[in-house]
Design an enzyme around this catalytic site. Sequence first.
Site, PDB file in Angstrom:
ATOM      1  N   TYR A  82       0.851  -1.198   0.000  1.00  0.00           N
ATOM      2  CA  TYR A  82       0.000   0.000   0.000  1.00  0.00           C
ATOM      3  C   TYR A  82       0.882   1.241   0.000  1.00  0.00           C
ATOM      4  O   TYR A  82       2.056   1.169   0.348  1.00  0.00           O
ATOM      5  CB  TYR A  82      -1.002   0.015   1.169  1.00  0.00           C
ATOM      6  CG  TYR A  82      -0.440  -0.364   2.519  1.00  0.00           C
ATOM      7  CD1 TYR A  82       0.064   0.593   3.382  1.00  0.00           C
ATOM      8  CD2 TYR A  82      -0.441  -1.689   2.944  1.00  0.00           C
ATOM      9  CE1 TYR A  82       0.558   0.242   4.627  1.00  0.00           C
ATOM     10  CE2 TYR A  82       0.053  -2.052   4.187  1.00  0.00           C
ATOM     11  CZ  TYR A  82       0.555  -1.072   5.029  1.00  0.00           C
ATOM     12  OH  TYR A  82       1.050  -1.417   6.250  1.00  0.00           O
ATOM     13  N   HIS A 123       5.976  -0.371   1.629  1.00  0.00           N
ATOM     14  CA  HIS A 123       5.625   0.592   0.570  1.00  0.00           C
ATOM     15  C   HIS A 123       6.536   0.449  -0.649  1.00  0.00           C
ATOM     16  O   HIS A 123       7.715   0.138  -0.506  1.00  0.00           O
ATOM     17  CB  HIS A 123       5.719   2.015   1.122  1.00  0.00           C
ATOM     18  CG  HIS A 123       5.022   2.183   2.429  1.00  0.00           C
ATOM     19  ND1 HIS A 123       3.670   2.001   2.569  1.00  0.00           N
ATOM     20  CD2 HIS A 123       5.484   2.475   3.671  1.00  0.00           C
ATOM     21  CE1 HIS A 123       3.328   2.189   3.830  1.00  0.00           C
ATOM     22  NE2 HIS A 123       4.413   2.470   4.518  1.00  0.00           N
TER      23      HIS A 123
END
Length: 247
Positions: free
Chosen positions: A175, A223
């Site tokens: 994400y 990430h």
Amino acid sequence: MAERGPPHRNCASPLRFCISQRMQGERRNMTFFKKTTQEIFEMFPAFPPVPKPGVDGCTCAVVGNSINLKGSHYGKLIDFHDFVFRMNRGKTQGFEEDVGTRTTHRAMYPESAMNIDNSTYLVLFPFKIWDLQWLVKAFTNIKLKNGPSKQSVMVVHPAFMKYVHESWLEGAGRYPSTGCMVVILALHLCDEVSLFGFGADSDGNWSHYWETLMNKRLHTGPHPGSVEYDMILKLAKHGRVDFYSGR
Ligand code: C5P
């Protein structure tokens, strides 16, 4: 997530019915989620004040927490912007010359929270239901002395994370990082956006300007750090942001 596509122009719009239940180990069900969002709606303004693009003519600095700010002398330049977005534990005290003094908006989570004063908006990108509960608790139990009022809380629609992940990062990584979401939020809210404090160190880790990194295997966590960095470079190349890459 129930919604698709880019959110409404006012991307700090109220939370509606959607959340990824699997995000960050979320186990609670939709009923619980709905109850929590109801509390959020009752407590915080549905439409927090945001600048009107093209009308208010606002300039925004988004300040990530990269070590490349150290020795950069960007402080005065950062403070010159109408809005200064910071995130998590990004400090100013003791680092004014490099990072500036003003903070108009701070994005943070229960795990990265710090005291903020009543001139700063608290921006929450909910990753999990606990983030919403934390917000409700913080404004229910504790008298926040000189802290932000309920009027200065901005809860970003959870679909915004999905939008950033799919439309801007093409689904890379687990994400988007908070920094990446603030960059895209600023693009929606501001007329001019300048970016500071983005970029991994020479070992590929997201180390901070105020501390020595202990975990040398941090990389960029869950990430997609390099995809996010490429996105920033592309935005700069096309003149959509001014990117200050630090030292
Ligand atoms: O580490 P933290 O999440 O508090 O940093 C805020 C944001 O700054 C990150 O989400 C990331 O987007 C950006 N960052 C970066 N390079 C670093 C450290 C942080 O791009 N070295």
